[in-house]
Design an enzyme around this catalytic site. Structure first.
Site, PDB file in Angstrom:
ATOM      1  N   GLY A  89       0.837  -1.202   0.000  1.00  7.28           N
ATOM      2  CA  GLY A  89       0.000   0.000   0.000  1.00  7.28           C
ATOM      3  C   GLY A  89       0.872   1.253   0.000  1.00  7.28           C
ATOM      4  O   GLY A  89       0.669   2.180  -0.796  1.00  7.28           O
ATOM      5  N   HIS A  90       1.869   1.274   0.894  1.00  3.25           N
ATOM      6  CA  HIS A  90       2.790   2.422   0.934  1.00  3.25           C
ATOM      7  C   HIS A  90       3.550   2.540  -0.398  1.00  3.25           C
ATOM      8  O   HIS A  90       3.706   3.636  -0.940  1.00  3.25           O
ATOM      9  CB  HIS A  90       3.824   2.244   2.046  1.00  3.25           C
ATOM     10  CG  HIS A  90       3.256   2.207   3.431  1.00  3.25           C
ATOM     11  ND1 HIS A  90       3.239   1.078   4.191  1.00  3.25           N
ATOM     12  CD2 HIS A  90       2.698   3.181   4.200  1.00  3.25           C
ATOM     13  CE1 HIS A  90       2.705   1.332   5.375  1.00  3.25           C
ATOM     14  NE2 HIS A  90       2.356   2.604   5.407  1.00  3.25           N
ATOM     15  N   GLY A 150      -3.085   7.817   1.149  1.00  2.00           N
ATOM     16  CA  GLY A 150      -3.943   6.719   0.725  1.00  2.00           C
ATOM     17  C   GLY A 150      -5.398   6.934   1.096  1.00  2.00           C
ATOM     18  O   GLY A 150      -5.711   7.479   2.159  1.00  2.00           O
ATOM     19  N   ASP A 161      -7.056   5.684   4.481  1.00  2.00           N
ATOM     20  CA  ASP A 161      -7.362   6.602   5.581  1.00  2.00           C
ATOM     21  C   ASP A 161      -8.110   7.788   4.976  1.00  2.00           C
ATOM     22  O   ASP A 161      -7.583   8.906   4.921  1.00  2.00           O
ATOM     23  CB  ASP A 161      -6.068   7.034   6.275  1.00  2.00           C
ATOM     24  CG  ASP A 161      -5.300   5.842   6.806  1.00  2.00           C
ATOM     25  OD1 ASP A 161      -5.673   5.324   7.855  1.00  2.00           O
ATOM     26  OD2 ASP A 161      -4.346   5.394   6.138  1.00  2.00           O
ATOM     27  N   GLN A 193      -8.565  10.919   7.030  1.00  2.00           N
ATOM     28  CA  GLN A 193      -7.295  11.634   7.190  1.00  2.00           C
ATOM     29  C   GLN A 193      -6.985  12.450   5.936  1.00  2.00           C
ATOM     30  O   GLN A 193      -6.540  13.602   6.015  1.00  2.00           O
ATOM     31  CB  GLN A 193      -6.181  10.616   7.450  1.00  2.00           C
ATOM     32  CG  GLN A 193      -4.787  11.217   7.400  1.00  2.00           C
ATOM     33  CD  GLN A 193      -3.717  10.201   7.720  1.00  2.00           C
ATOM     34  OE1 GLN A 193      -3.405   9.981   8.875  1.00  2.00           O
ATOM     35  NE2 GLN A 193      -3.150   9.564   6.700  1.00  2.00           N
ATOM     36  N   SER A 234      -2.383  -3.049   5.669  1.00  2.00           N
ATOM     37  CA  SER A 234      -2.184  -2.155   6.806  1.00  2.00           C
ATOM     38  C   SER A 234      -1.028  -2.692   7.641  1.00  2.00           C
ATOM     39  O   SER A 234      -0.872  -3.914   7.774  1.00  2.00           O
ATOM     40  CB  SER A 234      -3.452  -2.109   7.668  1.00  2.00           C
ATOM     41  OG  SER A 234      -3.159  -1.558   8.935  1.00  2.00           O
ATOM     42  N   ARG A 293      -0.874  -2.689  10.678  1.00  2.00           N
ATOM     43  CA  ARG A 293      -1.454  -3.371  11.845  1.00  2.00           C
ATOM     44  C   ARG A 293      -1.843  -4.827  11.539  1.00  2.00           C
ATOM     45  O   ARG A 293      -2.007  -5.616  12.460  1.00  2.00           O
ATOM     46  CB  ARG A 293      -2.674  -2.609  12.359  1.00  2.00           C
ATOM     47  CG  ARG A 293      -2.326  -1.299  13.041  1.00  2.00           C
ATOM     48  CD  ARG A 293      -3.544  -0.689  13.699  1.00  2.00           C
ATOM     49  NE  ARG A 293      -3.196   0.480  14.479  1.00  2.00           N
ATOM     50  CZ  ARG A 293      -3.125   1.710  13.999  1.00  2.00           C
ATOM     51  NH1 ARG A 293      -3.389   1.931  12.721  1.00  2.00           N
ATOM     52  NH2 ARG A 293      -2.802   2.723  14.791  1.00  2.00           N
TER      53      ARG A 293
HETATM   54  P1  AMP Z   1       0.701   4.916   7.661  1.00  2.00           P
HETATM   55  O1  AMP Z   1       2.095   4.404   7.615  1.00  2.00           O
HETATM   56  O2  AMP Z   1      -0.292   3.911   8.128  1.00  2.00           O
HETATM   57  O3  AMP Z   1       0.601   6.253   8.363  1.00  2.00           O
HETATM   58  O4  AMP Z   1       0.293   5.200   6.154  1.00  2.00           O
HETATM   59  C1  AMP Z   1       1.044   6.080   5.362  1.00  2.00           C
HETATM   60  C2  AMP Z   1       0.265   6.373   4.106  1.00  2.00           C
HETATM   61  O5  AMP Z   1       0.040   5.163   3.390  1.00  2.00           O
HETATM   62  C3  AMP Z   1      -1.110   6.976   4.403  1.00  2.00           C
HETATM   63  O6  AMP Z   1      -1.375   7.988   3.443  1.00  2.00           O
HETATM   64  C4  AMP Z   1      -2.024   5.798   4.225  1.00  2.00           C
HETATM   65  O7  AMP Z   1      -3.340   6.158   3.863  1.00  2.00           O
HETATM   66  C5  AMP Z   1      -1.333   5.059   3.095  1.00  2.00           C
HETATM   67  N1  AMP Z   1      -1.761   3.667   3.079  1.00  2.00           N
HETATM   68  C6  AMP Z   1      -1.693   2.784   4.114  1.00  2.00           C
HETATM   69  N2  AMP Z   1      -2.242   1.601   3.751  1.00  2.00           N
HETATM   70  C7  AMP Z   1      -2.661   1.747   2.471  1.00  2.00           C
HETATM   71  C8  AMP Z   1      -3.328   0.898   1.534  1.00  2.00           C
HETATM   72  N3  AMP Z   1      -3.671  -0.346   1.852  1.00  2.00           N
HETATM   73  N4  AMP Z   1      -3.606   1.387   0.311  1.00  2.00           N
HETATM   74  C9  AMP Z   1      -3.278   2.669  -0.011  1.00  2.00           C
HETATM   75  N5  AMP Z   1      -2.654   3.516   0.817  1.00  2.00           N
HETATM   76  C10 AMP Z   1      -2.350   3.070   2.048  1.00  2.00           C
END
Ligand code: AMP
Length: 275
Positions: free
Chosen positions: A33-34, A144, A147, A150, A182, A184
């Site tokens: 995703g990232h 993404g 969220d 967000q 995710s 998590r």
């Molecule tokens: P985080 O590390 O969870 O703060 O996420 C960092 C960025 O990656 C945020 O903009 C999230 O929305 C995005 N992100 C996390 N998981 C996904 C996913 N499965 N698909 C798309 N973007 C994602």
């Protein structure tokens, strides 16, 4: 890929290059995703800066913060084969010491869904984004739709602070069973991962139901299905995609269904466009 830990290392890593800066803020424990955000950024002119900073201020729950996965060596390896040009890994003081956060008002965005369930969460998001944008000085930033709220909060802040930054939302990346990727998810068991994919099928079920006729019926059915499967459901709701106004004050005719549910002690969120 250059790695910067301080403001001056960051400036050295990007200063000479008189080209746009594409920014992808993350909290690490990176997954596809990232990486999709980095790939999306690479389609735009400029250099791609990824940050990894687990921001304690946006965790309303200390246990969640303490359990947040950290795997910096693995993250560096993953990014080194991606189009990331600069990896910024600041510590707490680099982000926050001596810095002022401009005033802001999140309005109803802080009072619904993630805002109401996680008091102080979006305050923490606003603070870290203000600081990271100040440090990185991006022209574009990528977030993404996983969220989605967000993303709406950040668009709102950029407008409120009058920042010359284009905010680009990127589609949710899912595994082959539909589970939204995710960091998590790493805390779920094998069976948990399997079961968690039914969050997505439940959202699809809402989409395919006659939700325009009776939202309450569709959402109650969906909630009960999740509960029957063992989820502890925080909310499942429909809002418009632009302002996240709940029914009946949809601000436009694009709606999304949003869910937050716990499984095996892990809090999972997801959302899906309904039309
Ligand atoms: P985080 O590390 O969870 O703060 O996420 C960092 C960025 O990656 C945020 O903009 C999230 O929305 C995005 N992100 C996390 N998981 C996904 C996913 N499965 N698909 C798309 N973007 C994602």
């Amino acid at each position: 890929m250059k790695i910067a830990k301080t403001r001056s290392e960051l400036r050295d890593a990007i200063a000479q290059q008189n080209i746009p800066i594409n920014f992808i803020p993350t909290m690490g424990a990176l997954h596809t995703g990232h990486l999709s955000l980095v790939k999306q950024a690479a389609q735009h002119k400029g250099i791609n800066v990824v940050s990894i900073f687990v921001n304690p201020r946006q965790f309303n729950n200390t246990e969640d913060f303490n359990k947040y996965p950290l795997q910096i060596e693995q993250d560096i390896e993953l990014l080194s084969t991606s189009p990331c040009d600069v990896l910024f890994i600041p510590d707490y003081n680099t982000v926050y010491a001596g810095a002022e956060i401009p005033p802001y008002d999140l309005g109803h965005l802080d009072a619904i869904m993630e805002g109401s369930q996680r008091p102080g969460h979006f305050k923490g998001v606003a603070e870290v984004i203000a600081r990271l944008f100040d440090l990185v000085q991006p022209d574009r930033a990528f977030f993404g739709e996983k969220d989605f709220q967000q993303l709406a909060v950040i668009k709102h802040l950029v407008q409120q602070w009058n920042l010359p930054i284009e905010i680009i939302g990127c589609p949710i990346v899912r595994n082959e069973k539909g589970l939204a990727m995710s960091s998590r998810n790493a805390r779920l068991s094998k069976d948990g991962i399997e079961l968690a994919s039914s969050i997505h099928s439940t959202l699809e079920q809402v989409k395919n139901s006659n939700w325009t006729a009776s939202q309450t019926t569709s959402l109650t059915t969906a909630k009960n299905d999740l509960i029957a499967k063992g989820f502890d459901v925080e909310y499942i709701t429909i809002c418009d995609a632009q302002h996240l106004s709940p029914y009946p004050s949809f601000a436009n005719n694009q709606q999304r269904v949003f869910v937050a549910a716990h499984l095996e002690g892990v809090r999972l969120i997801d959302n899906l466009a309904l039309n």
